[in-house]
Each structure stands twice: as structure tokens, then as C-alpha cells.
Design a protein around this motif. Structure first.
Motif, mmCIF file in Angstrom:
data_model
loop_
_atom_site.group_PDB
_atom_site.id
_atom_site.type_symbol
_atom_site.label_atom_id
_atom_site.label_comp_id
_atom_site.label_asym_id
_atom_site.label_seq_id
_atom_site.Cartn_x
_atom_site.Cartn_y
_atom_site.Cartn_z
ATOM 1 N N LEU A 7 -11.393 6.935 3.190
ATOM 2 C CA LEU A 7 -10.089 7.236 3.771
ATOM 3 C C LEU A 7 -9.886 6.549 5.111
ATOM 4 C CD1 LEU A 7 -9.738 11.016 2.915
ATOM 5 C CD2 LEU A 7 -8.362 9.137 2.024
ATOM 6 N N SER A 8 -10.971 5.957 5.661
ATOM 7 C CA SER A 8 -10.867 5.335 6.962
ATOM 8 C C SER A 8 -10.346 3.916 6.814
ATOM 9 C CB SER A 8 -12.234 5.389 7.623
ATOM 10 O OG SER A 8 -12.715 4.154 7.916
ATOM 11 N N VAL A 9 -9.206 3.652 7.463
ATOM 12 C CA VAL A 9 -8.524 2.364 7.339
ATOM 13 C C VAL A 9 -8.638 1.585 8.646
ATOM 14 C CG1 VAL A 9 -6.353 1.204 6.763
ATOM 15 C CG2 VAL A 9 -6.883 3.431 5.750
ATOM 16 N N GLY A 10 -9.033 0.323 8.533
ATOM 17 C CA GLY A 10 -9.035 -0.568 9.680
ATOM 18 C C GLY A 10 -7.820 -1.479 9.633
ATOM 19 N N CYS A 11 -7.613 -2.225 10.691
ATOM 20 C CA CYS A 11 -6.473 -3.147 10.747
ATOM 21 C C CYS A 11 -6.939 -4.507 11.248
ATOM 22 C CB CYS A 11 -5.387 -2.600 11.672
ATOM 23 S SG CYS A 11 -4.008 -3.741 11.955
ATOM 24 N N VAL A 12 -6.570 -5.549 10.519
ATOM 25 C CA VAL A 12 -6.794 -6.920 10.959
ATOM 26 C C VAL A 12 -5.442 -7.512 11.353
ATOM 27 C CG1 VAL A 12 -7.479 -9.251 10.257
ATOM 28 C CG2 VAL A 12 -8.835 -7.283 9.523
ATOM 29 N N VAL A 13 -5.323 -7.880 12.622
ATOM 30 C CA VAL A 13 -4.118 -8.567 13.102
ATOM 31 C C VAL A 13 -4.399 -10.063 13.031
ATOM 32 C CG1 VAL A 13 -2.500 -8.872 15.004
ATOM 33 C CG2 VAL A 13 -3.591 -6.636 14.638
ATOM 34 N N MET A 14 -3.637 -10.758 12.215
ATOM 35 C CA MET A 14 -3.880 -12.180 11.976
ATOM 36 C C MET A 14 -3.058 -13.015 12.949
ATOM 37 S SD MET A 14 -4.152 -12.124 7.821
ATOM 38 C CE MET A 14 -2.531 -11.434 7.573
ATOM 39 N N SER A 114 7.058 2.421 10.951
ATOM 40 C CA SER A 114 7.045 1.948 9.565
ATOM 41 C C SER A 114 5.622 1.663 9.105
ATOM 42 C CB SER A 114 7.897 0.682 9.432
ATOM 43 O OG SER A 114 9.243 0.958 9.744
ATOM 44 N N VAL A 115 4.824 1.092 9.990
ATOM 45 C CA VAL A 115 3.430 0.795 9.637
ATOM 46 C C VAL A 115 2.667 2.093 9.426
ATOM 47 C CG1 VAL A 115 1.319 -0.403 10.305
ATOM 48 C CG2 VAL A 115 3.537 -1.374 10.937
ATOM 49 N N ARG A 116 2.925 3.078 10.270
ATOM 50 C CA ARG A 116 2.244 4.370 10.107
ATOM 51 C C ARG A 116 2.662 5.027 8.782
ATOM 52 N NH1 ARG A 116 3.957 6.842 14.417
ATOM 53 N NH2 ARG A 116 2.282 6.188 15.787
ATOM 54 N N ALA A 117 3.935 4.935 8.439
ATOM 55 C CA ALA A 117 4.411 5.506 7.173
ATOM 56 C C ALA A 117 3.775 4.788 5.984
ATOM 57 C CB ALA A 117 5.934 5.420 7.101
ATOM 58 N N LEU A 118 3.614 3.479 6.085
ATOM 59 C CA LEU A 118 2.949 2.720 5.030
ATOM 60 C C LEU A 118 1.503 3.181 4.860
ATOM 61 C CD1 LEU A 118 3.237 -1.024 4.248
ATOM 62 C CD2 LEU A 118 0.970 -0.109 4.677
ATOM 63 N N LEU A 119 0.830 3.438 5.986
ATOM 64 C CA LEU A 119 -0.547 3.946 5.928
ATOM 65 C C LEU A 119 -0.601 5.313 5.252
ATOM 66 C CD1 LEU A 119 -1.892 2.981 9.456
ATOM 67 C CD2 LEU A 119 -2.745 2.116 7.269
ATOM 68 N N ASP A 120 0.348 6.183 5.580
ATOM 69 C CA ASP A 120 0.391 7.504 4.954
ATOM 70 C C ASP A 120 0.580 7.361 3.444
ATOM 71 O OD1 ASP A 120 0.088 8.715 7.402
ATOM 72 O OD2 ASP A 120 2.229 9.145 7.666
ATOM 73 N N PHE A 121 1.447 6.426 3.046
ATOM 74 C CA PHE A 121 1.692 6.181 1.630
ATOM 75 C C PHE A 121 0.416 5.661 0.960
ATOM 76 C CE2 PHE A 121 3.226 3.364 -1.829
ATOM 77 C CZ PHE A 121 3.910 4.308 -2.578
ATOM 78 N N TYR A 122 -0.282 4.750 1.630
ATOM 79 C CA TYR A 122 -1.545 4.258 1.066
ATOM 80 C C TYR A 122 -2.542 5.410 0.882
ATOM 81 C CZ TYR A 122 -6.262 2.758 0.726
ATOM 82 O OH TYR A 122 -7.558 2.664 0.294
ATOM 83 N N ARG A 123 -2.656 6.274 1.864
ATOM 84 C CA ARG A 123 -3.645 7.361 1.782
ATOM 85 C C ARG A 123 -3.339 8.318 0.628
ATOM 86 N NH1 ARG A 123 -3.869 6.750 7.854
ATOM 87 N NH2 ARG A 123 -5.989 5.989 8.225
ATOM 88 N N ALA A 124 -2.081 8.340 0.184
ATOM 89 C CA ALA A 124 -1.732 9.139 -0.995
ATOM 90 C C ALA A 124 -2.072 8.401 -2.296
ATOM 91 C CB ALA A 124 -0.241 9.475 -0.964
ATOM 92 N N HIS A 125 -2.359 7.086 -2.183
ATOM 93 C CA HIS A 125 -2.687 6.257 -3.355
ATOM 94 C C HIS A 125 -3.854 5.333 -3.000
ATOM 95 C CE1 HIS A 125 1.246 7.470 -4.999
ATOM 96 N NE2 HIS A 125 1.706 7.249 -3.790
ATOM 97 N N PRO A 126 -5.022 5.891 -2.652
ATOM 98 C CA PRO A 126 -6.095 5.092 -2.050
ATOM 99 C C PRO A 126 -6.807 4.119 -2.974
ATOM 100 C CG PRO A 126 -6.822 7.358 -2.377
ATOM 101 C CD PRO A 126 -5.372 7.323 -2.723
ATOM 102 N N ASP A 127 -6.460 4.140 -4.260
ATOM 103 C CA ASP A 127 -7.085 3.182 -5.168
ATOM 104 C C ASP A 127 -6.160 1.988 -5.439
ATOM 105 O OD1 ASP A 127 -5.254 4.798 -6.459
ATOM 106 O OD2 ASP A 127 -6.284 4.685 -8.396
ATOM 107 N N ARG A 128 -5.016 1.944 -4.767
ATOM 108 C CA ARG A 128 -4.031 0.904 -5.019
ATOM 109 C C ARG A 128 -3.888 -0.031 -3.818
ATOM 110 N NH1 ARG A 128 -0.781 3.153 -9.227
ATOM 111 N NH2 ARG A 128 0.194 1.105 -9.466
ATOM 112 N N VAL A 143 -2.076 -3.277 2.563
ATOM 113 C CA VAL A 143 -3.350 -2.545 2.656
ATOM 114 C C VAL A 143 -4.154 -2.787 1.383
ATOM 115 C CG1 VAL A 143 -4.479 -0.333 3.065
ATOM 116 C CG2 VAL A 143 -2.175 -0.720 3.967
ATOM 117 N N PHE A 144 -5.415 -3.179 1.576
ATOM 118 C CA PHE A 144 -6.327 -3.387 0.441
ATOM 119 C C PHE A 144 -7.492 -2.415 0.534
ATOM 120 C CE2 PHE A 144 -4.189 -7.428 0.813
ATOM 121 C CZ PHE A 144 -4.110 -7.929 -0.482
ATOM 122 N N PRO A 145 -7.762 -1.652 -0.544
ATOM 123 C CA PRO A 145 -8.972 -0.836 -0.559
ATOM 124 C C PRO A 145 -10.223 -1.705 -0.699
ATOM 125 C CG PRO A 145 -7.626 -0.425 -2.525
ATOM 126 C CD PRO A 145 -6.927 -1.469 -1.713
#
Length: 198
Positions: A7-14, A114-128, A143-145
Motif C-alpha cells: 500500500l506504500s506508494v512512492g513518487c518519481v518526478v521526471m 487531483s494527484v492525491r485523489a488519483l492516489l486514493d483511487f489507486y489504493r482502492a484498486h492496488p492491482d491495477r 501509478v504502477f504497482p
């Protein structure tokens, strides 16, 4: 039950590209009194992330990353293309994170909410794989698992996560955000147009 690491998500700023179409370091370009680089880092919801890593070739971007309290990884071969930035960022975070958010640095209207909302959405679908979109048009950030880290680390040339997504379209979920937030500025003309429209 998912483990804490998953469930722990990191961020890469390119932030390492040569910006050849722009003609100079576009991250230093200013929109409403702030550089593109500063706007990119302000869009990172750091409190919702396990770690943030800025991959760059630029001293100014590295200094700004330090000011924000983010890690910095130097891309000493930006001519190798986007894949090197993706690989360096993924390698920096893959041991401690169960997923990684990849954020580009040339979307000056992207909002932290918006980025935080996207993260919340990912955490509800952590295999996607989850990508920001507007009207079905995929954009950034994504976001990539962890299942996809090996493929992201194996990329070569001037390609990024899109190359991995194309192989796994059935794993992709889109998350709707505002059209202007998805807009990137690849050229000076695009930047001037954005300024004129705001």
C-alpha cells in the motif's frame, strides 16, 4: 489483506529531459511567477506518499528538490532518453514501495488535490495501473504497482511507462481530471498559448 509495503506508494518526478522541442531547459520557464519545476514539485502530495525522488540532470532542479525535502537522483546520461529517467527513479524506490507514481514536470496546471485523489483511487484498486485522463484520453501522472517494476526497469530508448501500458491495456484504469491539468508544454508556443488562456 495487503501488506503495508504494497500500500506504500512512492513518487518519481521526471525532470531530466533535454527539451529539444522547447529549445532550452523548459523547467526554468515561468508560469504565473513560478517555474515549471517548482509547480511540478508543488503538485506532489508528499504527505500521502512514502517517498519522493526527483530524477534530473539540472542543478537548479536538484536544489529545489532539496528545498522540498525530496530525494534527488542525477541522470548523467539524459541523451539515453526517457527510459533512463524511469529506470533510475524505479530503482531508487522499488525496494521500499509497493507502487510508484510517475509524475512529469511540464504540466503546470496539475493540482496537488487531483494527484492525491488519483492516489486514493489507486489504493482502492492496488492491482491495477492507474492513469490520469480526460474524456477517455490517457495522460499523466500514472501509478504502477510493483508487478510492473521489472518491465519499467527494462525499458530502453526514449520511451516511458506508456510502452508498458500498451502491453497491459486490460490492467489500466483511467481517473478523470480536468483537461487543463493534463496539458503539457512541449514547445514555447504551447506555453504561450497556456498563458494566454489562463
Amino acid at each position: 489483506m495487503l501488506k503495508e509495503k504494497e500500500l506504500s506508494v512512492g513518487c518519481v518526478v521526471m525532470a531530466a529531459g533535454n527539451a529539444e522541442r522547447f529549445g532550452e531547459n523548459k523547467l526554468a520557464a515561468v508560469v504565473d511567477g513560478k517555474t515549471l519545476m517548482e509547480r511540478a514539485l508543488e503538485a506532489v502530495p508528499a504527505k500521502a506518499l512514502a517517498a519522493v525522488c526527483v530524477v534530473t540532470q539540472y542543478d537548479a532542479a536538484a536544489a529545489l528538490a532539496e528545498r522540498f525535502g525530496f530525494r534527488c537522483v542525477r541522470n548523467d546520461r539524459p541523451e539515453d532518453g526517457l527510459s533512463r529517467t524511469v529506470r533510475l527513479g524505479t530503482e531508487a524506490l522499488c525496494e521500499e514501495c509497493g507502487a510508484i507514481l510517475y509524475l512529469v514536470s511540464d504540466q503546470p496546471r496539475l493540482r496537488r488535490e487531483s494527484v492525491r485523489a488519483l492516489l486514493d483511487f489507486y489504493r482502492a484498486h492496488p492491482d491495477r495501473i492507474v492513469a490520469a485522463s480526460h474524456d477517455g484520453r490517457r495522460g499523466n501522472p500514472c501509478v504502477f504497482p510493483a508487478d510492473y517494476f521489472p518491465e519499467l526497469r527494462a525499458l530502453t530508448g526514449d520511451v516511458g511507462g506508456s510502452a508498458v501500458i500498451r502491453k497491459h491495456e486490460n490492467a489500466l484504469l483511467l481517473f478523470e481530471i480536468g483537461e487543463n491539468e493534463l496539458t503539457d508544454v512541449d514547445t514555447k508556443e504551447a506555453l504561450e498559448k497556456m498563458k494566454a488562456e489562463s
